[in-house]
Design a protein around this motif. Structure first.
Motif, PDB file in Angstrom:
ATOM      1  N   ILE A  71     -14.858  -3.747  24.076  1.00  0.00           N
ATOM      2  CA  ILE A  71     -16.098  -3.769  23.293  1.00  0.00           C
ATOM      3  C   ILE A  71     -15.894  -3.070  21.951  1.00  0.00           C
ATOM      4  CG2 ILE A  71     -18.476  -2.930  23.223  1.00  0.00           C
ATOM      5  CD1 ILE A  71     -18.589  -3.332  26.248  1.00  0.00           C
ATOM      6  N   SER A  72     -15.184  -1.940  21.963  1.00  0.00           N
ATOM      7  CA  SER A  72     -14.934  -1.227  20.720  1.00  0.00           C
ATOM      8  C   SER A  72     -14.069  -2.061  19.780  1.00  0.00           C
ATOM      9  CB  SER A  72     -14.242   0.101  21.020  1.00  0.00           C
ATOM     10  OG  SER A  72     -13.886   0.770  19.835  1.00  0.00           O
ATOM     11  N   GLN A  73     -13.106  -2.793  20.344  1.00  0.00           N
ATOM     12  CA  GLN A  73     -12.236  -3.606  19.500  1.00  0.00           C
ATOM     13  C   GLN A  73     -12.994  -4.764  18.857  1.00  0.00           C
ATOM     14  OE1 GLN A  73     -10.776  -6.860  20.175  1.00  0.00           O
ATOM     15  NE2 GLN A  73      -9.369  -6.764  18.406  1.00  0.00           N
ATOM     16  N   ARG A  74     -14.006  -5.267  19.561  1.00  0.00           N
ATOM     17  CA  ARG A  74     -14.784  -6.390  19.019  1.00  0.00           C
ATOM     18  C   ARG A  74     -15.856  -5.931  18.045  1.00  0.00           C
ATOM     19  NH1 ARG A  74     -16.043 -10.405  24.164  1.00  0.00           N
ATOM     20  NH2 ARG A  74     -13.883 -11.106  24.524  1.00  0.00           N
ATOM     21  N   THR A  75     -16.535  -4.862  18.373  1.00  0.00           N
ATOM     22  CA  THR A  75     -17.697  -4.440  17.571  1.00  0.00           C
ATOM     23  C   THR A  75     -17.381  -3.324  16.594  1.00  0.00           C
ATOM     24  OG1 THR A  75     -18.385  -2.834  19.256  1.00  0.00           O
ATOM     25  CG2 THR A  75     -19.209  -5.084  19.483  1.00  0.00           C
ATOM     26  N   GLY A  76     -16.269  -2.608  16.797  1.00  0.00           N
ATOM     27  CA  GLY A  76     -15.938  -1.497  15.918  1.00  0.00           C
ATOM     28  C   GLY A  76     -16.695  -0.227  16.219  1.00  0.00           C
ATOM     29  N   SER A  77     -17.334  -0.143  17.369  1.00  0.00           N
ATOM     30  CA  SER A  77     -18.096   1.062  17.721  1.00  0.00           C
ATOM     31  C   SER A  77     -17.143   2.210  18.031  1.00  0.00           C
ATOM     32  CB  SER A  77     -18.973   0.781  18.949  1.00  0.00           C
ATOM     33  OG  SER A  77     -18.178   0.343  20.028  1.00  0.00           O
ATOM     34  N   PRO A  78     -17.485   3.441  17.626  1.00  0.00           N
ATOM     35  CA  PRO A  78     -16.597   4.592  17.863  1.00  0.00           C
ATOM     36  C   PRO A  78     -16.582   4.985  19.341  1.00  0.00           C
ATOM     37  CG  PRO A  78     -18.654   5.314  16.888  1.00  0.00           C
ATOM     38  CD  PRO A  78     -18.705   3.817  16.887  1.00  0.00           C
ATOM     39  N   LEU A  79     -15.416   5.427  19.804  1.00  0.00           N
ATOM     40  CA  LEU A  79     -15.267   5.819  21.204  1.00  0.00           C
ATOM     41  C   LEU A  79     -14.780   7.254  21.363  1.00  0.00           C
ATOM     42  CD1 LEU A  79     -13.584   2.701  22.909  1.00  0.00           C
ATOM     43  CD2 LEU A  79     -15.941   3.486  23.137  1.00  0.00           C
ATOM     44  N   ARG A  80     -14.624   7.977  20.267  1.00  0.00           N
ATOM     45  CA  ARG A  80     -14.030   9.304  20.387  1.00  0.00           C
ATOM     46  C   ARG A  80     -14.870  10.226  21.258  1.00  0.00           C
ATOM     47  NH1 ARG A  80     -11.535  13.037  15.511  1.00  0.00           N
ATOM     48  NH2 ARG A  80     -10.875  14.761  16.864  1.00  0.00           N
ATOM     49  N   GLY A  81     -16.149  10.284  21.032  1.00  0.00           N
ATOM     50  CA  GLY A  81     -17.003  11.158  21.843  1.00  0.00           C
ATOM     51  C   GLY A  81     -17.017  10.751  23.293  1.00  0.00           C
ATOM     52  N   LEU A  82     -17.091   9.450  23.558  1.00  0.00           N
ATOM     53  CA  LEU A  82     -17.111   8.965  24.935  1.00  0.00           C
ATOM     54  C   LEU A  82     -15.805   9.282  25.650  1.00  0.00           C
ATOM     55  CD1 LEU A  82     -18.432   7.326  27.211  1.00  0.00           C
ATOM     56  CD2 LEU A  82     -17.489   5.262  26.145  1.00  0.00           C
ATOM     57  N   LEU A  83     -14.686   9.088  24.963  1.00  0.00           N
ATOM     58  CA  LEU A  83     -13.385   9.355  25.584  1.00  0.00           C
ATOM     59  C   LEU A  83     -13.185  10.846  25.839  1.00  0.00           C
ATOM     60  CD1 LEU A  83     -11.122   6.882  23.592  1.00  0.00           C
ATOM     61  CD2 LEU A  83     -11.896   6.666  25.957  1.00  0.00           C
ATOM     62  N   GLU A  84     -13.657  11.694  24.932  1.00  0.00           N
ATOM     63  CA  GLU A  84     -13.520  13.142  25.154  1.00  0.00           C
ATOM     64  C   GLU A  84     -14.366  13.599  26.333  1.00  0.00           C
ATOM     65  OE1 GLU A  84     -14.521  14.886  21.455  1.00  0.00           O
ATOM     66  OE2 GLU A  84     -12.536  14.558  20.546  1.00  0.00           O
ATOM     67  N   THR A  85     -15.573  13.039  26.446  1.00  0.00           N
ATOM     68  CA  THR A  85     -16.415  13.376  27.601  1.00  0.00           C
ATOM     69  C   THR A  85     -15.772  12.884  28.898  1.00  0.00           C
ATOM     70  OG1 THR A  85     -18.387  13.222  26.217  1.00  0.00           O
ATOM     71  CG2 THR A  85     -18.704  13.124  28.598  1.00  0.00           C
ATOM     72  N   THR A  86     -15.223  11.689  28.859  1.00  0.00           N
ATOM     73  CA  THR A  86     -14.547  11.141  30.038  1.00  0.00           C
ATOM     74  C   THR A  86     -13.344  11.988  30.418  1.00  0.00           C
ATOM     75  OG1 THR A  86     -15.258   8.933  29.361  1.00  0.00           O
ATOM     76  CG2 THR A  86     -13.526   9.074  31.019  1.00  0.00           C
ATOM     77  N   ALA A  87     -12.632  12.506  29.405  1.00  0.00           N
ATOM     78  CA  ALA A  87     -11.479  13.359  29.686  1.00  0.00           C
ATOM     79  C   ALA A  87     -11.902  14.638  30.407  1.00  0.00           C
ATOM     80  CB  ALA A  87     -10.759  13.690  28.383  1.00  0.00           C
ATOM     81  N   LYS A  88     -13.031  15.218  29.983  1.00  0.00           N
ATOM     82  CA  LYS A  88     -13.522  16.422  30.664  1.00  0.00           C
ATOM     83  C   LYS A  88     -13.902  16.120  32.112  1.00  0.00           C
ATOM     84  CE  LYS A  88     -15.311  18.529  26.418  1.00  0.00           C
ATOM     85  NZ  LYS A  88     -16.516  19.010  25.693  1.00  0.00           N
ATOM     86  N   LEU A  89     -14.569  14.989  32.333  1.00  0.00           N
ATOM     87  CA  LEU A  89     -14.948  14.623  33.694  1.00  0.00           C
ATOM     88  C   LEU A  89     -13.719  14.340  34.560  1.00  0.00           C
ATOM     89  CD1 LEU A  89     -18.007  12.302  32.941  1.00  0.00           C
ATOM     90  CD2 LEU A  89     -18.041  14.667  33.758  1.00  0.00           C
TER      91      LEU A  89
END
Length: 315
Positions: free
Chosen positions: A219-237
């Motif tokens: 989805i990020s590759q198609r729409t260009g939406s940022p994923l940094r915050g989501l990935l950092e939160t996922t890393a903590k979980l």
């Protein structure tokens, strides 16, 4: 039966001694040091492995995942030797060693059940080894995922493309998860589409909800939406989940060890008695003895399956 063993065992032992003498003396003629003798011995052993690797049984076993992984692991152990063994040759050498062990056990027990003990041991041991290997790989991958997600977030947040971010993660890690990203980067460089490459990533990552990570990347590759915050939160979980799994391993270590000992003890007892007890060996040659042993093994397997289901993969 005793008459057959009385003829077959001395003949087999004589053949083994002859082969050993041939290998050692043949190597001694052209070798003047211990290292040269080892190289000569390995060359002749590799010839035996190559011959055994052409058996139909080897081809059939290589269709099974545990045996194929065991053959690959054995082949990797020989990569520094000359000549190195391939997958078929390594499995052929394993089967040759199993045959030699069967001959030794037949000599010790002078019975058919005793001779079959190594076959039963390797038939049970290879799947158990593969299952343990997969659990260790999944555990390592789960422990590595927080760092992988943070590296992916850093790469995407610095303005790199998805392909560059995947290549960055694969080139800066050494564990199985980083290797999976490295293979995906290689597929992208070879012309595979982003969807195909990421779908292969979801199959290689043995972690929970890997398909959701792939979906987010698509989805990020198609729409260009940022994923940094989501990935950092996922890393903590993911890091917290890894800590909980380590705590669970510590709390259940005694129970897991007890289950393994209880489940493997009947197999060890059957194998040991088949080697040292003449009465047990005679009992195994009767229909009632065979049915009893098979029934006991089936009940042991059923009990192990029930325990694994109750513990939900903790074993």
């Amino acid at each position: 039966m005793e008459a057959v063993f009385g003829v077959a065992l001395p003949a087999g032992c004589g053949a083994v001694v002859w082969v050993a003498a041939y290998v050692l003396t043949g190597g001694a003629r052209e070798a003047h040091s211990a290292s040269q003798m080892r190289r000569a011995f390995w060359r002749k052993l590799s010839l035996v492995a190559g011959t055994a690797g052409r058996m139909r049984l080897v081809g059939w076993l290589l269709n099974l995942d545990p045996w194929r992984e065991a053959a690959d692991a054995a082949a990797r152990k020989t990569h520094r030797m000359q000549p190195a063994l391939g997958r078929e040759q390594a499995l052929g050498l394993m089967l040759t060693c199993c045959g030699a062990a069967c001959l030794v056990c037949a000599l010790l027990s002078r019975s058919v059940p005793g001779a079959l003990v190594p076959i039963g041991a390797i038939a049970v041991g290879v799947p158990l080894w593969d299952s343990s290997r997969q659990r260790r790989r999944a555990r390592r991958m789960a422990e590595e995922m927080p760092d992988v997600l943070r590296a992916l977030a850093l790469a995407l947040g610095s303005g790199e493309t998805l392909a560059q971010a995947i290549d960055y993660v694969g080139s800066h890690g050494r564990g199985p998860a980083a290797q999976a990203f490295s293979r995906v980067a290689m597929r992208l460089r070879c012309g595979a589409s982003t969807r195909e490459a990421l779908e292969s990533l979801s199959g290689e990552l043995a972690v929970p909800r890997a398909d959701l990570l792939v979906t987010a990347l698509l989805i990020s590759q198609r729409t260009g939406s940022p994923l940094r915050g989501l990935l950092e939160t996922t890393a903590k979980l993911a890091e917290r989940q890894s800590e909980m799994e380590r705590l669970l391993d510590v709390k259940t270590a005694q129970v897991r060890l007890s289950v393994r000992v209880v489940c493997l003890l009947p197999l060890v007892l059957v194998g040991t008695l088949s080697l040292i007890s003449p009465d047990f060996q005679k009992g195994l040659t009767t229909p009632a003895g065979i049915v009893s042993v098979l029934l006991a093994l089936a009940m042991d397997a059923l009990a192990l399956a029930i325990v694994r289901r109750l513990m939900k993969g903790v074993l």
